[in-house]
Design a protein around this motif. Structure first.
Motif, PDB file in Angstrom:
ATOM      1  N   ASN A 243       0.530  -1.697  -0.033  1.00  0.00           N
ATOM      2  CA  ASN A 243      -0.567  -0.241  -0.201  1.00  0.00           C
ATOM      3  C   ASN A 243       0.709   1.009   0.216  1.00  0.00           C
ATOM      4  OD1 ASN A 243       1.068   0.342   2.444  1.00  0.00           O
ATOM      5  ND2 ASN A 243      -1.087  -0.482   3.635  1.00  0.00           N
ATOM      6  N   GLY A 244       2.176   0.906  -0.138  1.00  0.00           N
ATOM      7  CA  GLY A 244       2.891   2.106  -0.450  1.00  0.00           C
ATOM      8  C   GLY A 244       3.552   2.272   1.114  1.00  0.00           C
ATOM      9  N   ASN A 245       3.248   1.958   2.061  1.00  0.00           N
ATOM     10  CA  ASN A 245       3.618   2.019   3.278  1.00  0.00           C
ATOM     11  C   ASN A 245       5.095   1.828   3.365  1.00  0.00           C
ATOM     12  OD1 ASN A 245       1.529   3.764   4.137  1.00  0.00           O
ATOM     13  ND2 ASN A 245       0.648   2.143   4.549  1.00  0.00           N
ATOM     14  N   THR A 246       6.090   1.687   5.052  1.00  0.00           N
ATOM     15  CA  THR A 246       7.114   0.902   4.860  1.00  0.00           C
ATOM     16  C   THR A 246       6.858   0.000   6.162  1.00  0.00           C
ATOM     17  OG1 THR A 246       8.318   2.882   6.209  1.00  0.00           O
ATOM     18  CG2 THR A 246       8.438   2.179   3.855  1.00  0.00           C
ATOM     19  N   ALA A 247       7.589  -0.429   6.773  1.00  0.00           N
ATOM     20  CA  ALA A 247       7.432  -1.100   8.509  1.00  0.00           C
ATOM     21  C   ALA A 247       9.219  -1.544   7.820  1.00  0.00           C
ATOM     22  CB  ALA A 247       6.873  -2.215   8.261  1.00  0.00           C
ATOM     23  N   ASP A 248       9.634  -0.909   9.125  1.00  0.00           N
ATOM     24  CA  ASP A 248      10.904  -1.418   9.944  1.00  0.00           C
ATOM     25  C   ASP A 248      10.792  -2.658  10.038  1.00  0.00           C
ATOM     26  OD1 ASP A 248      11.660   1.478   9.531  1.00  0.00           O
ATOM     27  OD2 ASP A 248      11.594   1.915  11.285  1.00  0.00           O
ATOM     28  N   ILE A 249      12.704  -3.661  10.130  1.00  0.00           N
ATOM     29  CA  ILE A 249      12.672  -4.360  10.637  1.00  0.00           C
ATOM     30  C   ILE A 249      14.071  -4.654  10.575  1.00  0.00           C
ATOM     31  CG2 ILE A 249      10.745  -5.823   9.012  1.00  0.00           C
ATOM     32  CD1 ILE A 249      13.725  -6.273   7.295  1.00  0.00           C
TER      33      ILE A 249
END
Length: 412
Positions: A243-249
């Motif tokens: 959806n164009g968002n990001t998630a830090d891993i």
């Protein structure tokens, strides 16, 4: 006391929203773009602060506070439309902000004022594509100034003043890097929390040169100031979501040394002439040692800080300040222009700024209070050597409300 408590409550409420936004890519450098320090009345006259009277607060020169004869509450907001253009394309961006809140209090030969004003602002979003790699740059924040000023009228012609400021705020710069067909990217966030004290000294001189004409001159000096910059940096790998968002891993805190950030000194000289309550025209020249500026936590290639300078000319006209027959004859008509060398040099190009402004001071009934409206057109920067040119349109409005304190009641 009731008025004083109301003023304090307004000031505290404003602390959370006073930091002014911007949409300028040039706000990336140093501690952001320097904001105009002055009222809508000053801003509508090209930014000159040499003129002071008994019913308007002067937040450019603390000596002007000594001439107040009524308590003054002043608050302002503005809307800016910014067109950012390169040699190939252009985009528009808008911001709506609170510009200042100030209260002035007359005390015989003394005058005092306090308030809050945004001092610098950072706000940009840029994107660079190089082959399969896309890098996005963004930043936000700025420096606010909570001030207290005290002016003293040595003689009816000469006043002096001192302003003490607590400067505080934070700036955050974010860099996102992604590659085509790769779901993982890298993120770097640099944050600086800034705080420190600064001072501003002022003098104002008025002299009748004829039965109708009055000469005014002013001087303000801001000494060099050291701010404490508490710096932090985080690096992370992030997952690009659908959806164009990001998630830090994978988030890591990087230790960055705190620094003392030196803010340069500035001196401003102004002079003008006019007929009291009828017209005035004046000019100012400022010079600032911005060649001492550096970026907070990193060095940049092809970027040089030079000494900055400002030229401002403006004035006002009131057809008939005490007219009973026509409201528009009591309106204050203002205008002016300015040229500024910002002190920023990128790719061997000096970044300059020009603006022309107009305004109206609209009386509120038969009181000394008024609504001030203004607009400004201008440009900053250049399209040469891969840089951007900003064309801006500002609309600003303020309320300047006057009141009397400590009046003795004739009847209970």
């Amino acid at each position: 006391m009731k008025h004083f408590l109301i003023g304090i409550a307004l000031l505290i409420t404003t602390l959370s929203v006073a930091q002014q936004g911007t949409t300028s890519p040039y706000s990336f450098f140093g501690i952001g773009n320097l904001k105009f320090k002055g009222t809508v009345e000053n801003r509508s006259m090209g930014g000159i602060g040499v003129y002071s009277d008994s019913i308007h607060i002067n937040i450019q020169n603390p000596a002007g506070i000594a001439g107040l004869r009524l308590v003054n509450y002043s608050i302002s907001g503005s809307h800016r439309v910014n067109t950012i253009a390169t040699s190939e394309e252009s985009q528009k961006a808008t911001t709506t902000t609170l510009d200042y809140l100030a209260i002035g209090i007359p005390m015989g030969k003394f005058g005092a004022s306090f308030g809050l004003i945004p001092y610098t602002s950072t706000g940009y979003k840029l994107e660079n594509t190089n082959g399969p790699t896309t890098t996005q740059y963004s930043g936000e924040g700025g420096l606010n100034k909570a001030f207290f000023a005290l002016g003293y009228e040595i003689t009816p012609e000469l006043s002096i003043g001192l302003e003490a400021n607590y400067d505080f705020g934070n700036i955050e710069n974010t860099t996102l890097s992604t590659q085509e067909d790769i779901q993982l990217g890298t993120k770097e966030i640099n944050r600086s929390d800034l705080k420190g004290f600064s001072f501003n000294l002022g003098a104002l001189y008025k002299k009748k040169v004829s039965e109708k004409l009055e000469f005014m001159s002013s001087l303000t000096y801001t000494p060099e100031t050291d701010f404490k910059s508490e710096n932090g940096r985080t690096l992370s790998t992030f997952l690009v979501l659908g959806n164009g968002n990001t998630a830090d891993i994978d988030l890591r805190e990087i230790t960055v040394e705190d620094t003392d950030f030196t803010f340069p000194s500035q001196i401003t000289l102004g002079a003008g002439i006019g007929a009291p309550k009828n017209w005035f025209i004046g000019g100012e020249f400022s010079t600032q040692k911005t060649s001492n500026l550096t970026n907070r936590t990193f060095e940049l290639e092809n970027v040089i800080f030079e000494d900055a300078s400002k030229f401002r000319i403006g004035g006002f006209y009131i057809p008939e300040y005490n007219s009973f027959s026509s409201y528009w004859k009591r309106v204050v008509y203002r205008g002016g222009f300015r040229f500024e060398q910002t002190g920023l040099n990128i790719n061997s190009e000096s970044i300059n700024e020009f603006g022309i402004s107009f305004g109206l001071g609209l009386p509120m009934g038969r009181t000394f209070s008024n609504i001030n409206l203004g607009l400004e057109l201008g440009k900053r920067g250049t399209k040469n050597n891969g840089l951007v040119e900003e064309s801006f349109f500002n609309i600003f409005i303020s309320l300047s409300l006057n009141d009397k304190w400590f009046e003795k009641r004739l009847y209970d």
